[in-house]
Scaffold this motif. Sequence first.
Motif, PDB file in Angstrom:
ATOM      1  N   LEU A 168      36.156  43.904  49.105  1.00 41.66           N
ATOM      2  CA  LEU A 168      35.304  44.774  49.279  1.00 41.66           C
ATOM      3  C   LEU A 168      35.919  46.148  49.035  1.00 41.66           C
ATOM      4  N   ARG A 169      37.112  46.353  49.112  1.00 44.83           N
ATOM      5  CA  ARG A 169      37.841  47.599  48.769  1.00 44.83           C
ATOM      6  C   ARG A 169      37.850  47.617  47.318  1.00 44.83           C
ATOM      7  N   LEU A 170      37.962  46.865  46.655  1.00 47.35           N
ATOM      8  CA  LEU A 170      38.398  47.018  45.010  1.00 47.35           C
ATOM      9  C   LEU A 170      37.463  47.687  44.363  1.00 47.35           C
ATOM     10  N   PRO A 171      37.973  48.276  43.481  1.00 44.74           N
ATOM     11  CA  PRO A 171      36.994  49.211  42.556  1.00 44.74           C
ATOM     12  C   PRO A 171      35.913  48.696  41.613  1.00 44.74           C
ATOM     13  N   PHE A 200      30.683  40.289  36.754  1.00 40.86           N
ATOM     14  CA  PHE A 200      31.181  38.987  37.586  1.00 40.86           C
ATOM     15  C   PHE A 200      32.588  38.697  36.813  1.00 40.86           C
ATOM     16  N   ILE A 201      32.711  38.631  35.514  1.00 42.03           N
ATOM     17  CA  ILE A 201      33.896  38.077  35.038  1.00 42.03           C
ATOM     18  C   ILE A 201      34.942  39.013  35.301  1.00 42.03           C
ATOM     19  N   GLU A 202      34.646  40.593  35.365  1.00 42.63           N
ATOM     20  CA  GLU A 202      35.919  41.316  35.712  1.00 42.63           C
ATOM     21  C   GLU A 202      36.209  41.213  37.410  1.00 42.63           C
ATOM     22  N   VAL A 203      35.133  40.957  37.996  1.00 45.02           N
ATOM     23  CA  VAL A 203      35.330  40.442  39.515  1.00 45.02           C
ATOM     24  C   VAL A 203      36.423  39.394  39.744  1.00 45.02           C
ATOM     25  N   THR A 204      36.048  38.314  38.771  1.00 46.95           N
ATOM     26  CA  THR A 204      36.707  37.041  38.934  1.00 46.95           C
ATOM     27  C   THR A 204      38.137  37.270  38.807  1.00 46.95           C
ATOM     28  N   GLN A 205      38.182  37.844  37.284  1.00 52.17           N
ATOM     29  CA  GLN A 205      39.687  38.365  36.841  1.00 52.17           C
ATOM     30  C   GLN A 205      40.507  39.037  37.941  1.00 52.17           C
ATOM     31  N   THR A 206      39.820  39.995  38.328  1.00 52.74           N
ATOM     32  CA  THR A 206      40.830  40.910  39.102  1.00 52.74           C
ATOM     33  C   THR A 206      41.048  40.197  40.577  1.00 52.74           C
ATOM     34  N   ASP A 244      49.045  36.496  42.389  1.00 51.55           N
ATOM     35  CA  ASP A 244      50.301  37.398  42.874  1.00 51.55           C
ATOM     36  C   ASP A 244      50.551  37.081  44.344  1.00 51.55           C
ATOM     37  N   ALA A 245      49.609  36.851  45.121  1.00 51.66           N
ATOM     38  CA  ALA A 245      49.853  36.631  46.669  1.00 51.66           C
ATOM     39  C   ALA A 245      50.310  35.298  46.940  1.00 51.66           C
ATOM     40  N   MET A 280      50.704  41.238  54.748  1.00 56.28           N
ATOM     41  CA  MET A 280      50.652  39.757  54.672  1.00 56.28           C
ATOM     42  C   MET A 280      49.996  39.366  53.237  1.00 56.28           C
ATOM     43  N   PRO A 281      50.572  38.242  52.565  1.00 59.87           N
ATOM     44  CA  PRO A 281      50.334  38.081  51.291  1.00 59.87           C
ATOM     45  C   PRO A 281      49.139  37.238  51.173  1.00 59.87           C
ATOM     46  N   PHE A 282      48.026  37.591  51.633  1.00 62.62           N
ATOM     47  CA  PHE A 282      46.816  36.990  51.147  1.00 62.62           C
ATOM     48  C   PHE A 282      45.584  37.975  51.397  1.00 62.62           C
ATOM     49  N   LEU A 283      44.499  37.660  50.608  1.00 64.65           N
ATOM     50  CA  LEU A 283      43.485  38.348  50.374  1.00 64.65           C
ATOM     51  C   LEU A 283      42.433  38.045  51.320  1.00 64.65           C
ATOM     52  N   THR A 284      41.569  39.120  51.960  1.00 60.87           N
ATOM     53  CA  THR A 284      40.455  38.855  52.622  1.00 60.87           C
ATOM     54  C   THR A 284      39.208  39.420  52.056  1.00 60.87           C
ATOM     55  N   VAL A 285      38.214  38.913  52.758  1.00 63.79           N
ATOM     56  CA  VAL A 285      36.838  39.449  52.356  1.00 63.79           C
ATOM     57  C   VAL A 285      36.852  40.910  52.252  1.00 63.79           C
TER      58      VAL A 285
END
Length: 531
Positions: free
Chosen positions: A10-13, A118-124, A131-132, A1-6
């Motif tokens: 949490l699994r992002l590097p 935090f800037i890297e978190v928001t950008q990623t 994209d989603a 499904m093309p959406f991001l969940t919490v």
Amino acid sequence: MPFLTVADVLRLPVITAGLPRVAAGEGQLSRTVRWVHVTELLDPASFLEGGELVLTTGMPYPADPTQLRGFVDQLADVGAAGLVVELGRRYQHAPSDLVSACRERDLPLIVLARGVRFIEVTQTVHALILDAQGELLRRAQQVNELFTSLTLRRAEPEEFVQAAADLTGCPVVLENLVHHAVISRTAGHPDGNVLEAWPRRSRTAPTPDRAAPSGPEGWLVAPVEEQGQRWGRLVMLPQNSGPPIGPEHTVILEQAATALTLARRTGHSRWDRRAHSSVLLDLLHWRYRSRTEARLRAEALGLPTTGHRLIPVIVDHGRTALSGADLADHLASELHTSGVKALIGELDADRTGLLLALARATAWQPVVERVGRALHETFGKDVVVSVGPGVTELSRVTRSFREAEEVADAIGPASPPRPFHVSSDIGLPELLYSLRDDTRLQKYVERQLGRLVEHDERNGGDLLGILREYLAAAGNKSIAAKQAGLSRQAFYQRLHTIERLLGADLESGAHRAQLHVAVTALDLLSGVGPD
């Protein structure tokens, strides 16, 4: 499904580098993250719209528990996806008051043991969200093309509902305003519990103005309209083992509901009656996998089965110009006025079926008689009402319907007109009428009476009529001669001629019985057409 969940975030590097720990709201990690918002304000609600994952170091947070709870309440009320707190600057560990407040509001609270940028978190996260969203737009276009194609070829409503179920992988139900499940479809895997207590469960989920989650079970609901008025709604039930409801589900259900609205505008308007017909035919031929499935399907259309007597009725209108749809509408109006619960639908071009549900203490005969008399008064006595024996279990309806069919097959134009017929009304004429298309009966008639009929046609006589009078008088020659308007001598001479032509002894009871069957059958065959 093309959406991001919490949980996805949490699994992002970029997040795992901070050693995240879920301190509250563990059961809500499937929430969709619409955006990431960094804030150090105590009143951020005015900058949020819902669905944001809020990042903070907690620098300005006061020690006052009341203010901390107020901060959490703001996030929960606005619909934030979750709160991420980085330790090390303001706090060395998550404040217990903050954890308690998040638990009370079931708001996901993620604590980062190490600092992250935090800037890297928001950008990623924003890149993934965009994209989603792009993928969702492409998917929405594909879904739109599919439902447009179905609409252009005037697909049946079942096809729209099935397409929605296949696309979402979830059960989808089309229901009307009184919460009757008109159409129910699953994605290739039958789910016997979908329709369990359907009307009661459905009433707990309000109908939104457009596709949106609703009710305690988290159904996705979209309204279906007809000529600007609410007709019913389309419901998607989330799978316990499947992914949570997301934007793609919403797009699919909304497109399906729009297509169904257009379908009603372009002529598909008897969905309720089609649903009744489908269930009646499935009961008549018992196409259900289990008794439970049959019960749920009938009850989802508003037919009570437990504690009721079920009366199968078949209305044959084949000898009239009446359409099955008009007859079904008339029956529905008649029974609604009487307060009788029933399934009503066309069984074929000439017959309409009813399944009445009456309280066990209620006599069924007055109800059916009232229906039959109303049909005769409105459409004439060529409408034949046949009734099968009442049953108390839905699984026995099939046999009862078959008996009603046998009665309907046997009632011909020569049968006495009655408000309704049952199996005890089938006598010899009715039995022979039901066998009128059987070549064995036709051959029997020809063997018994063929020479007599040929003699009459060749000589212009009426020996067949003499035989008919004789048989009707049960072999009493005097009475028969009087009924035929002949002297006894002339009548006796004709009887001798009949015996000679047929090679029969008219004094024999067995021969008279054989000829009585043949004459009755010939009269019935002659009355149904030139063939």
